[in-house]
Structures are given as C-alpha cells and as structure tokens.
Design an enzyme around this catalytic site. Structure first.
Site, short mmCIF file in Angstrom:
data_model
loop_
_atom_site.label_atom_id
_atom_site.label_comp_id
_atom_site.label_asym_id
_atom_site.label_seq_id
_atom_site.Cartn_x
_atom_site.Cartn_y
_atom_site.Cartn_z
N ARG A 1 0.83 -1.21 0.00
CA ARG A 1 0.00 0.00 0.00
C ARG A 1 0.87 1.26 0.00
O ARG A 1 0.44 2.30 -0.50
CB ARG A 1 -0.94 0.00 1.21
CG ARG A 1 -2.12 -0.93 0.99
CD ARG A 1 -3.03 -0.91 2.20
NE ARG A 1 -4.32 -1.51 1.86
CZ ARG A 1 -5.32 -1.63 2.72
NH1 ARG A 1 -5.19 -1.18 3.95
NH2 ARG A 1 -6.46 -2.17 2.34
N LYS B 1 -17.43 -17.10 4.35
CA LYS B 1 -18.87 -16.93 4.57
C LYS B 1 -19.64 -16.44 3.34
O LYS B 1 -19.22 -15.49 2.69
CB LYS B 1 -19.09 -15.92 5.68
CG LYS B 1 -18.60 -16.39 7.03
CD LYS B 1 -18.83 -15.29 8.03
CE LYS B 1 -18.47 -15.73 9.44
NZ LYS B 1 -18.54 -14.58 10.34
N GLY C 1 -7.08 -7.98 0.04
CA GLY C 1 -7.19 -8.85 1.20
C GLY C 1 -6.47 -10.16 0.99
O GLY C 1 -5.36 -10.19 0.46
N GLY D 1 -12.10 -4.48 1.52
CA GLY D 1 -13.50 -4.06 1.56
C GLY D 1 -13.86 -3.15 0.39
O GLY D 1 -14.96 -3.24 -0.17
C1 3PG Z 1 -8.79 -1.79 5.12
O1 3PG Z 1 -7.69 -2.31 5.32
O2 3PG Z 1 -9.83 -2.45 4.97
C2 3PG Z 1 -8.85 -0.30 4.97
O3 3PG Z 1 -7.64 0.29 5.34
C3 3PG Z 1 -10.01 0.28 5.75
O4 3PG Z 1 -9.86 -0.01 7.12
P1 3PG Z 1 -11.16 -0.23 8.01
O5 3PG Z 1 -11.82 -1.49 7.52
O6 3PG Z 1 -10.67 -0.33 9.43
O7 3PG Z 1 -12.05 0.97 7.79
MG MG Z 2 -11.45 -3.45 6.34
#
Ligand code: 3PG
Ligand code: MG
Length: 395
Positions: A37, A202, A352, A375
């Site tokens: 990142r 899930k 992720g 997310g």
């Molecule tokens: C993440 O890693 O999902 C983003 O940096 C956002 O973080 P958060 O889910 O704690 O808002």
């Molecule tokens: Mg997150």
C-alpha cells in the site's frame, strides 16, 4: 464522469494534503510485513515532490479507540519505511490537528514531506466531524484522495475534508484512478467470457457480490467454506465443516437465480482436525464424513476451475479456495492462482487474502491488477459507488 487527477493540478509551491491508505499489516515487533500500500502510493507522492509541491500525508492505521495517541497504532514505522522508499526525510507529526501538526504543516518547504499521526487517534475521524474536517482542510491548498483501500468509508478525511476545501482543487491520486479504472471498466464492459471466482469463509460476506456478478459474468465459480453452505442448501452432508445454517434459504435463492452460471465444487479435500497433519480424505462434494471438515476444494474441482479460467477473457478473483495458510490445504488456491497467472485474460485480484495469496505464490507480476483494497474492492464488485470519490472534482 472521469475525475480530475493530481497530475492535472499545478502543485508548484502548494501544500498538497493527500489521504493515503497506509493501513499496513504489522507483526508483533511493529515491523511492516507487507508494504504494497505504501509502494503503490509512491507515483503520486513523487509526482508532487518533483513538481515543487510539499506534502501533508494523512492515514489511519488499524482501529484504535479514538481517544488520543496509542503507541500500538502509531504511524512511526510507516514514516520510516516511506522515508526509505523515497530516499528523503519524512517528518512525523505527533498529532493530527494539534499544535505540532499545525506548526509542522505551516513550515513545510517545497519538496518536503509531513505525515500526520494516525487519523483515528482523533474521535472526529470516524465521526465525520465538521470541525475536525475543517482544520485538516485549512492546512492545504489542494486535496488528493489516493487511499483506494478506504474509499468505501465516509470518515472525515475521506468525505468531510474534500467537502471543506471550498474552491480549492480536490482530485484523485494515480492509485485510486488506476484501481477505479480496472475494477470499474472491467465491470462496465468486460471482454467475454467473463469469469469470477469467489472464495472465503462466509456466504454472508459475499451475497451482494455474488448477486451483482451473476448479472454481469458468464460464470461465477465458488470455493472456500462458503461452498459448504451452498452444499447444505442442496441437501449435502457436511460433517464438521464451517456452514451458515441461517443462510441456507439465501443460498437456495442464489442457486435458483444463478442456474448454470453458478459453478460449485465437485469434490472436497477434508480433514479430521483443523491442522496440517490431520487425517485427510478427498470426497465427493456434499459427502463429507462425520468427524471431518472441508478445508479445500478437491483436485477434480481444481482441474475444472483451471480449465474454465484458461478460456476466460476476463477474470476477477476474490477469496481463497481453502485454508491457504495451512498446507496442504493451500493446493486449491495455488492451482487457481496458477491458472489465472497462465491465462491471457485481463485478470483482477481483489485485495485482502487473495492479494496476499497471489503475492506469496509469486504470481503477482503475471496478473493485470492486484487491488490494494479489501473491503473497497468488494464494494466495487457489488456495483456500489463511493461518496468519497463522487465528491471530488470532475475533469
Ligand atoms: C482496510 O484495510 O480495509 C482499509 O484500510 C479500511 O480499514 P477499516 O476497515 O478499518 O475501515
Ligand atoms: Mg477493512
């Protein structure tokens, strides 16, 4: 409409406030374990510095309580890593809108970099507080959103700050623009066949993604523990597998909606314990014996999925096929990653776990795009738009 980018703004002699997502994983010793990142944000950072602007960078890290400074969540390791990468000093303020941050921001010279402390140390960040937003906006001449991983949030730094900039420019950085281009363009006009492959634990996390992609894709392949809830909906025997009984009705509805488009595993690699050295068996899907739990897709499923992926023109992948961190149950994920790497398709890896998997397996440079958002990339796959991007200036 396309958003104005930082390269379209004259930044010479200006203070540019850049919202980055430096929420990177840290180990127990506070060492950064994956700095992608930070690396992916560099082109925007360098572009501003080279053109004679100064930078005020702001980010969150983790989920601190919002009650002031907490050493566990300090951005100090990030400041150090960024300094190494840009080979220039990075000053870290000890607060966000306090005396130290304001003084350091005011004395910035062209070419200098200031990183504010973790935005979430201040309660105003999560609350979207207007006073907090106004103070941040007041520090700079230009606002830039280069925090793709946080674009699905409406925290102060994402939405309140650009709103508070008034007539001053509010633009996207190159990371956000690249992510939106890949994820957005592909979903709007994919080359076909368009295949999505979704895993993870899930069904409930991915309902909207599956629904949206069933409407756009030619095929949606399912792996991970989420497959077991679908199997339960079809009357399968799941042993001790992770299932969501309260989502069976929903799974049934998705099966009906998906028809032939929704492809489920035909076999399962299962074990009698959640460990790499348990007793193992490969069984037909839905025939997991008592005392066993599904831990990965089986080899026939891996063959079938690899075959489908090899003929795709566009691939989107989100979520591992099994317990990828526990060999040999990494095999299904590895086979899928390899098939995507070998294919000629435009391939997009959602952030992720699947981004971590493709990196770890060494295939990251053989796919078109690895997202920095977990997310946020899921939100795009759900077809959602981002208030934090909508608010920015159009070209
Ligand atoms: C993440 O890693 O999902 C983003 O940096 C956002 O973080 P958060 O889910 O704690 O808002
Ligand atoms: Mg997150």
């Amino acid at each position: 409409m396309a958003k104005k980018t930082i390269t379209q703004v004259d930044v010479a002699g200006k203070r540019v406030l850049v919202r980055v997502d430096f929420n990177v994983p840290l180990d127990d010793d506070g060492q950064i374990t994956d700095d992608r990142r930070i690396e992916m944000a560099l082109p925007t950072i360098q572009s501003v510095l080279e053109r004679g602007g100064s930078l005020i960078l702001m980010s969150h890290l983790g989920r601190p309580a919002g009650e002031g400074y907490d050493p566990l969540y300090s951005l100090a390791p990030v400041a150090a890593r960024l300094g190494e990468l840009i080979e220039a000093p990075v000053t870290l303020a000890s607060d966000t809108i306090g005396e130290d941050a304001r003084q350091k921001a005011a004395s910035l010279a062209p070419g200098e970099v200031l990183l504010l402390e973790n935005l979430r140390f201040h309660p105003g960040e999560k609350a979207g507080d207007a006073e907090f937003s106004g103070q941040l906006a007041g520090m700079a001449d230009v606002y830039c959103n280069n925090a793709f991983g946080t674009c699905h949030r409406t925290d102060a730094s994402m939405l309140g700050v650009p709103e508070a900039m008034g007539q001053k420019p509010r633009v996207v950085g190159s990371l956000v623009s690249r992510e939106i281009q890949y994820l957005g363009d592909v979903l709007n006009s994919p080359r076909r066949p368009f295949v999505a492959i979704l895993g993870g634990a899930k069904v409930s996390d991915k309902i909207s993604v599956i629904q949206n992609l069933l409407g756009i894709c030619d095929q949606v392949l399912i792996g991970g523990a989420m497959a077991y809830t679908f199997s339960l909906a079809q009357g399968g025997q799941l042993g001790n597998s992770l299932v969501e009984p309260d989502k069976v009705e929903l799974a049934t509805e998705l099966l009906r909606q998906g028809g032939d488009k929704l492809v489920l595993p035909v076999d399962t690699h299962c074990g009698d314990d959640f460990s790499g050295d348990c007793n193992k068996q490969v069984v037909e899907a839905g025939q997991i014996p008592e005392g066993y739990e599904g831990l990965d897709i089986g080899p026939r499923t891996a063959d079938q999925y690899a075959e489908i992926l090899s003929t795709a023109a566009t691939v989107v992948w989100n979520g591992p096929m099994g317990v990828f961190e526990m060999p040999p149950f990494d095999e299904g994920t590895r086979r899928v990653a390899e098939a995507i790497a070998n294919s000629e398709a435009t391939s997009i890896i959602g952030g992720g776990d699947s981004a971590a998997a493709i990196e770890q397996l060494g295939f990251a440079d053989r796919v078109s795009h690895v997202s920095t958002g977990g997310g946020a990339s899921l939100a795009m796959l759900e077809g959602r738009s981002f208030a934090a991007v909508d608010v920015l200036d159009d070209v």
